[in-house]
Motif scaffolding. Structure first.
Motif, short mmCIF file in Angstrom:
data_model
loop_
_atom_site.label_atom_id
_atom_site.label_comp_id
_atom_site.label_asym_id
_atom_site.label_seq_id
_atom_site.Cartn_x
_atom_site.Cartn_y
_atom_site.Cartn_z
N LEU A 17 3.93 82.97 71.91
CA LEU A 17 3.68 84.30 72.45
C LEU A 17 4.92 84.93 73.08
O LEU A 17 4.89 86.09 73.47
CB LEU A 17 2.55 84.23 73.48
CG LEU A 17 1.22 83.68 72.95
CD1 LEU A 17 0.20 83.57 74.07
CD2 LEU A 17 0.70 84.52 71.80
N GLU A 18 6.00 84.16 73.19
CA GLU A 18 7.25 84.68 73.77
C GLU A 18 7.94 85.61 72.78
O GLU A 18 7.79 85.47 71.56
CB GLU A 18 8.20 83.53 74.10
CG GLU A 18 7.73 82.64 75.22
CD GLU A 18 7.73 83.35 76.56
OE1 GLU A 18 8.67 84.11 76.85
OE2 GLU A 18 6.78 83.13 77.32
N PRO A 19 8.75 86.53 73.29
CA PRO A 19 9.52 87.38 72.37
C PRO A 19 10.67 86.59 71.73
O PRO A 19 11.20 85.64 72.31
CB PRO A 19 10.06 88.49 73.28
CG PRO A 19 10.03 87.93 74.65
CD PRO A 19 8.93 86.91 74.68
N VAL A 20 11.03 86.99 70.54
CA VAL A 20 12.11 86.35 69.80
C VAL A 20 13.41 86.40 70.60
O VAL A 20 14.19 85.44 70.59
CB VAL A 20 12.28 87.01 68.41
CG1 VAL A 20 13.52 86.51 67.70
CG2 VAL A 20 11.02 86.78 67.56
N THR A 49 13.87 78.77 63.84
CA THR A 49 15.28 78.47 63.60
C THR A 49 16.11 79.74 63.75
O THR A 49 15.58 80.85 63.70
CB THR A 49 15.50 77.91 62.18
OG1 THR A 49 15.19 78.93 61.22
CG2 THR A 49 14.63 76.68 61.94
N ASP A 50 17.40 79.53 63.91
CA ASP A 50 18.29 80.68 63.98
C ASP A 50 18.21 81.49 62.68
O ASP A 50 18.28 82.71 62.68
CB ASP A 50 19.73 80.26 64.29
CG ASP A 50 20.23 79.09 63.48
OD1 ASP A 50 19.56 78.63 62.52
OD2 ASP A 50 21.33 78.59 63.81
N ARG A 51 17.98 80.80 61.57
CA ARG A 51 17.83 81.48 60.28
C ARG A 51 16.57 82.33 60.25
O ARG A 51 16.56 83.44 59.70
CB ARG A 51 17.81 80.46 59.15
CG ARG A 51 17.85 81.09 57.78
CD ARG A 51 18.00 80.03 56.69
NE ARG A 51 18.34 80.63 55.42
CZ ARG A 51 17.47 81.25 54.63
NH1 ARG A 51 16.21 81.34 54.98
NH2 ARG A 51 17.86 81.78 53.48
N ASP A 52 15.47 81.85 60.84
CA ASP A 52 14.24 82.64 60.94
C ASP A 52 14.52 83.95 61.67
O ASP A 52 14.05 85.01 61.25
CB ASP A 52 13.14 81.88 61.70
CG ASP A 52 12.60 80.68 60.96
OD1 ASP A 52 12.63 80.65 59.71
OD2 ASP A 52 12.14 79.74 61.65
N ILE A 53 15.25 83.87 62.76
CA ILE A 53 15.55 85.06 63.55
C ILE A 53 16.34 86.07 62.72
O ILE A 53 16.02 87.26 62.69
CB ILE A 53 16.31 84.69 64.84
CG1 ILE A 53 15.40 83.88 65.76
CG2 ILE A 53 16.82 85.94 65.55
CD1 ILE A 53 16.08 83.27 66.97
N VAL A 54 17.34 85.58 62.01
CA VAL A 54 18.18 86.49 61.22
C VAL A 54 17.43 87.07 60.03
O VAL A 54 17.44 88.28 59.81
CB VAL A 54 19.47 85.77 60.75
CG1 VAL A 54 20.25 86.61 59.76
CG2 VAL A 54 20.34 85.42 61.96
N THR A 55 16.78 86.21 59.25
CA THR A 55 16.18 86.70 58.00
C THR A 55 14.82 87.37 58.18
O THR A 55 14.50 88.31 57.46
CB THR A 55 16.04 85.56 56.97
OG1 THR A 55 15.19 84.54 57.51
CG2 THR A 55 17.39 84.98 56.61
N ARG A 56 14.03 86.90 59.13
CA ARG A 56 12.67 87.44 59.27
C ARG A 56 12.54 88.49 60.35
O ARG A 56 11.54 89.19 60.40
CB ARG A 56 11.69 86.30 59.56
CG ARG A 56 11.57 85.33 58.42
CD ARG A 56 10.61 84.23 58.75
NE ARG A 56 10.55 83.25 57.67
CZ ARG A 56 10.02 82.06 57.77
NH1 ARG A 56 9.48 81.68 58.93
NH2 ARG A 56 10.00 81.23 56.75
N LYS A 68 6.98 88.91 68.57
CA LYS A 68 6.56 87.61 69.09
C LYS A 68 7.03 86.51 68.13
O LYS A 68 7.09 86.69 66.92
CB LYS A 68 5.03 87.54 69.22
CG LYS A 68 4.45 88.59 70.14
CD LYS A 68 4.84 88.35 71.57
CE LYS A 68 4.18 89.37 72.48
NZ LYS A 68 4.92 89.60 73.68
N ILE A 69 7.32 85.36 68.70
CA ILE A 69 7.78 84.22 67.92
C ILE A 69 6.79 83.87 66.81
O ILE A 69 7.19 83.57 65.68
CB ILE A 69 8.04 83.01 68.85
CG1 ILE A 69 9.28 83.30 69.71
CG2 ILE A 69 8.20 81.72 68.06
CD1 ILE A 69 9.51 82.31 70.83
N ARG A 70 5.51 83.95 67.08
CA ARG A 70 4.50 83.59 66.07
C ARG A 70 4.60 84.44 64.80
O ARG A 70 4.15 84.02 63.75
CB ARG A 70 3.10 83.68 66.66
CG ARG A 70 2.65 85.09 66.94
CD ARG A 70 1.19 85.17 67.36
NE ARG A 70 0.91 86.53 67.76
CZ ARG A 70 0.31 86.88 68.87
NH1 ARG A 70 -0.10 85.95 69.71
NH2 ARG A 70 0.11 88.14 69.16
#
Length: 141
Positions: A17-20, A49-56, A68-70
């Motif tokens: 539930l935390e923000p990215v 992952t750091d890749r999730d943050i960049v690509t998604r 949200k992280i989810r």
């Protein structure tokens, strides 16, 4: 040798539930490339992952402060138990093409192991082979 002898036990985890943006700050502060995502009971729900943050998130023009992280975390994880043999974990990492593996016990994350952890141990050749398996779909030009 059991994976518990190599895994990192001091974990930094995040809530889905935390923000990215909060996760990105934790990654920077602790020099991490991935964070286990756990629910309030400590059960593993995913990995960010750091890749999730960049690509998604970033590449999709989503605001990390409002996302949200989810919404972007990786699900359907392969995990291993702390009492599994290092060779078995290496094989699972190669087969799943992952560089980091959550180690769980009773559904709760108790550690993480990465290829770099394995390379620093006496299993550096096996870690290199696992990296080769993970990178089989990479085309070099």
């Amino acid at each position: 040798m059991k994976i518990r002898e190599i895994m990192t036990e001091r974990l930094v985890t995040v809530s889905q539930l935390e923000p990215v943006s909060a996760a990105a700050r934790l990654m920077k502060r602790h020099n991490l490339g991935a964070l286990p995502v756990c629910d309030d009971g400590g059960r593993l729900r995913g990995i960010l992952t750091d890749r999730d943050i960049v690509t998604r998130c970033v590449a999709a023009d989503m605001d990390p402060a409002d996302t949200k992280i989810r919404e972007i975390m990786s699900r359907g994880l392969t995990t291993c138990g702390a009492d599994e043999e290092v060779d078995d974990v290496l094989h699972a990492m190669g087969a799943s093409q992952v560089r980091r593996m959550p180690i769980t016990q009773d559904g709760k994350v108790v550690g993480m192991v990465s290829l770099s952890d394995l390379a620093r141990s006496s299993f550096s050749m096996e870690a290199a082979e696992a990296l080769g398996e993970i990178s089989t779909n990479v085309t070099r030009r």
